[in-house]
Write a protein that holds these residues in place. Structure first.
Motif, PDB file in Angstrom:
ATOM      1  N   GLN B 137       0.833  -1.200   0.000  1.00 53.45           N
ATOM      2  CA  GLN B 137       0.000   0.000   0.000  1.00 53.45           C
ATOM      3  C   GLN B 137       0.870   1.254   0.000  1.00 53.45           C
ATOM      4  O   GLN B 137       0.642   2.176  -0.749  1.00 53.45           O
ATOM      5  CB  GLN B 137      -0.942   0.037   1.218  1.00 53.45           C
ATOM      6  CG  GLN B 137      -2.257  -0.712   1.009  1.00 53.45           C
ATOM      7  CD  GLN B 137      -2.123  -2.189   1.296  1.00 53.45           C
ATOM      8  OE1 GLN B 137      -1.487  -2.564   2.274  1.00 53.45           O
ATOM      9  NE2 GLN B 137      -2.681  -3.040   0.453  1.00 53.45           N
ATOM     10  N   SER B 138       1.887   1.221   0.879  1.00 54.79           N
ATOM     11  CA  SER B 138       2.688   2.443   1.020  1.00 54.79           C
ATOM     12  C   SER B 138       4.174   2.132   0.887  1.00 54.79           C
ATOM     13  O   SER B 138       4.582   0.970   0.847  1.00 54.79           O
ATOM     14  CB  SER B 138       2.393   3.091   2.372  1.00 54.79           C
ATOM     15  OG  SER B 138       3.429   2.837   3.297  1.00 54.79           O
ATOM     16  N   PHE B 256       1.729   2.240  -4.918  1.00 58.04           N
ATOM     17  CA  PHE B 256       2.032   2.528  -3.512  1.00 58.04           C
ATOM     18  C   PHE B 256       1.982   4.039  -3.300  1.00 58.04           C
ATOM     19  O   PHE B 256       2.178   4.825  -4.233  1.00 58.04           O
ATOM     20  CB  PHE B 256       3.403   1.981  -3.133  1.00 58.04           C
ATOM     21  CG  PHE B 256       4.551   2.791  -3.681  1.00 58.04           C
ATOM     22  CD1 PHE B 256       4.876   2.745  -5.034  1.00 58.04           C
ATOM     23  CD2 PHE B 256       5.314   3.613  -2.845  1.00 58.04           C
ATOM     24  CE1 PHE B 256       5.926   3.487  -5.545  1.00 58.04           C
ATOM     25  CE2 PHE B 256       6.378   4.363  -3.361  1.00 58.04           C
ATOM     26  CZ  PHE B 256       6.680   4.288  -4.711  1.00 58.04           C
TER      27      PHE B 256
END
Lengths: 491, 491
Positions: B137-138, B256
């Motif tokens: 996600q990040s 991301f």
């Protein structure tokens, strides 16, 4: 992190699935019934592999590799073998894709059809015995003591991560011998290797036994197994070792000239354990806070969590930690020093509990002043403060204690959940109230075994190999029986 | 044993095939294009695996496992990827067999047809990037540094044991990064890991380079490779490391949030070496007597052959040998003491030569009197007599010498067989007379590359990454070129 993990006694199945996911062990893949083993899960499997591989080599076996594809005709050569595996075979029929004429993507090229379909190995007896035919001429070529680490595919309709997956990883031993006696000894030797591994590494007590004819491996004369008890009272078959007799030698015409120059068929064994052991490990020991890993299989045996504010305090703690860490590493103990400042100590504690790290050391400013550290063990959740001086020696002993304690706890659980019954009513009552292993007399017939299975979902897990003779009457039919067998509902 | 091994300079190809067979490394299986890796061959592969696995872990990677099955639709998501692999895919279309109605055996059950066909992985980018979509996600989730040891299948039409087989074993690294720079650094780091492994373990000098666009991995932005030279003057690609750019991230929508909270596609790499390295190892060093193994990869580093008549003499020799053997084992050197009385010393000498055991120690009755042993090295066939006292230390140094000497010999061979040419006529003449690496100017176009390939069967192996700039003219088109590239005929 561990917040919200379902409770074992509320929904054991949900607890298991969530634990596998949250501890980052594995996940279901979009490919039906197949799993992705994530790095943390795989590192536990690697530890299992290393320990087993050493035990196989110490007993004279070497590794080899055979093709994943089995021609359909091979599978058919041993009658009961094909009967056992035909219903769950992945079949390769083509060897090329091509662009769809309508531009919609790729399609299977109908012109690239195989002459003979190939089966993805569900087990490798057939492809291996077809090779042994060329390898064996005389007794001098025997024994052959091989093992293979491989992936296999069994197209199961109902799958469960680690326990029953369409593709799984395993090892399969395949040996060939000049005499029935030698093959039988090999079968039992490998059963004992598995039992020792389960008890000493997985910290899991197992019953060593032989399967009834109904539960035998397809193509074996005898199937031996180790059976373990999970915390929900269900049994799990953790490994099998098969005496194949001359079945595969006959199917593939593997003959040898014995010392007298007479031709005879070769005797065989096969034996395997799989990533199913990961399921056994998780279900046997873990609790509502997460995994509980025996130190021998824990990827991280000791985690050190500094409790600090700011760089300067961390630097002072790190200085002390490095000494302990090096002492631990020198003893062959794996250590993680978690200096992240993005997560609180509380978060880290919960996360390492979830991951089952056997020992946690916490060091804060007060410890620095006192020359101490707080040591928490995962299995009992006990915490104590120790001097940094001599800490590594203490941890070494502690890891051994933890390994033993986890085993003892599982053994006590099994003892508390093993019940002798003498009537069918009592049998059903025990199964429904507490489950576990139920020791009962059985008349030795497949008919009775099938009826009991249909009526209660309990199967005969095994006839223990060290069972004491005991005259009795079959709990179902009342016919005579000479010893008790182990019943349970099972995974 | 070694009698009758074909000569390299008479029929290199036959020599290779026979050597693989007689040294008991591997054999072709009845399954088209698939091989059986026999215990001796597999034990060399295990040594390669162990060394590489350590290097991967030392550079921060962990192992994982992804499914063998790739849904057909996944393969199609990256356009050039499917283009590259569609023509050689093993396709699973059904999941069950059943008894033929006419009793002739088992047939594929037409009712058990999969809704979507599954491809046996030819490589795992698609199945892995589909998982990465859920893992990332990040920027905090990056990098992902994974490796997988697995079997893969590419349905090659012309196969050659170890070098090109339908199924082979390999490792495939798959990493995901927040920046192009980091991914590029990873690509080059792993290329260097491979080069170091080739040079220090396989004793094989390699050229580090980048492939031309024509020769890139299907789906990569850049493919780096290590190229080695075999004794017949043909090149062999021994490993590749791919900078994937954002191609697979885009195909599988892997985005991301970066530190600024902005969404971007993830950058990727993949890199692999396979059982093809076994072919490289064999073809680079071995001779007309058999294998020549670098000590670091030899399953048996030292063999001790007693020369004796009768039990009593053997017992006396064994007493002395045990001391040396224990000293060697204490140094981590693997030793086999071959006391069989069913085979003559001469037979054993030839057999261990065939198997490439780096050092042979022979001890006979006269040695017993003198406190000596005869030490023969496999690489140079040099023999010398040494005192038993201090022998283990000598052997330790000798093994290092042998490792280095095998490398030096291969390096000298490569130097002698690397030719700079400046005209196309000379180029063809060199290829036909001696082969080897040919350094020539090239105009950088695919057209010229293709013509040269069609006319000479030589390909551009790589553009060396450390090539010195050198102004020149393309040997074929006469157009300007700024540096030489490496051409060769290749496996």
């Amino acid at each position: 992190m561990s917040k919200g993990l379902p409770k074992r006694n509320e929904d054991y199945s949900l607890w298991y699935n969530e634990l596998v996911k949250r501890a980052d062990l594995a996940e279901n893949s979009p490919v039906r019934g197949c799993m992705i083993i994530k790095p943390y899960g795989f590192s536990i499997w690697e530890k299992m592999q290393a320990a087993l591989d050493k035990m196989f080599k110490d007993t004279g076996h070497t590794n080899a590799y055979f093709p994943i594809f089995i021609p359909k005709s091979y599978l058919s050569k041993e009658a009961s073998h094909v009967e056992g595996f035909a219903k769950e075979c992945a079949v390769v029929t083509h060897y090329r894709l091509k662009n769809a004429p309508d531009g919609s993507g790729v399609i299977v090229d109908p012109e690239a059809k195989l002459e003979e379909e190939l089966i993805i190995r569900p087990t490798s007896e057939t492809v291996i015995w077809s090779a042994y035919k060329n390898w064996v001429q005389s007794y001098r070529d025997l024994p052959i003591l091989l093992n293979q680490w491989a992936n296999v595919v069994r197209w199961e309709m109902r799958t469960r991560i680690f326990l029953r997956t369409a593709e799984f990883l395993w090892q399969e031993g395949h040996t060939a011998h000049a005499t029935a006696k030698e093959a039988q000894e090999e079968t039992l030797q490998m059963l004992e290797v598995y039992a020792t591994f389960a008890e000493q590494h997985l910290a899991l007590p197992v019953i060593r036994g032989v399967k009834t004819p109904n539960e035998r491996f397809a193509g074996a004369e005898d199937t031996y197994c180790i059976e373990a008890l999970m915390q929900d009272g269900k049994a799990l078959q953790a490994g099998t070792s098969h005496f194949l007799g001359q079945n595969f030698a006959k199917a593939f015409d593997v003959k040898f000239a014995n010392k007298e120059g007479k031709l005879d068929y070769v005797w065989g064994t096969s034996w395997g354990v799989s990533t199913r052991l990961m399921g056994a490990l998780i279900m046997a020991h873990s609790d509502d806070e997460g995994l509980v890993l025996p130190p021998k299989l824990a990827p991280i045996q000791v985690v050190i969590v500094p409790i600090f504010k700011g760089e300067e305090q961390l630097a002072k703690i790190s200085e002390k930690v490095q000494v302990v860490r090096n002492e631990l590493l020198a003893k062959g103990i794996s250590v993680k020093f978690d200096t992240r400042d993005t997560h609180s100590p509380g978060y880290k504690f919960a996360d390492y509990e979830l991951k089952g790290v056997p020992v946690r050391i916490a060091i804060g400013p007060r410890d620095l002043e006192n020359g101490t550290a707080e040591v928490a063990r995962r299995d009992t959740k006990e915490k104590k403060v120790y001097a940094l001086e001599g800490l590594a020696n203490h941890i070494e002993t502690l890891l051994e204690d933890i390994q033993q304690n986890i085993y003892n706890k599982a053994l006590a659980f099994r003892q508390a959940n093993t019940t002798k019954v003498d009537s069918y009513a009592e049998f059903k009552e025990v199964l429904d109230s507490k489950g576990g292993f139920v020791l009962a007399h059985w008349d030795g017939t497949s008919e009775t075994e099938e009826i009991i299975k249909d009526e209660t979902k309990a199967t005969i897990r095994c006839i223990p190999i060290n069972a004491q003779p005991e005259e009795g009457k079959c709990m179902y039919s009342g016919k005579p029986s000479s010893r008790r067998v182990v019943f349970a509902r099972a995974y």
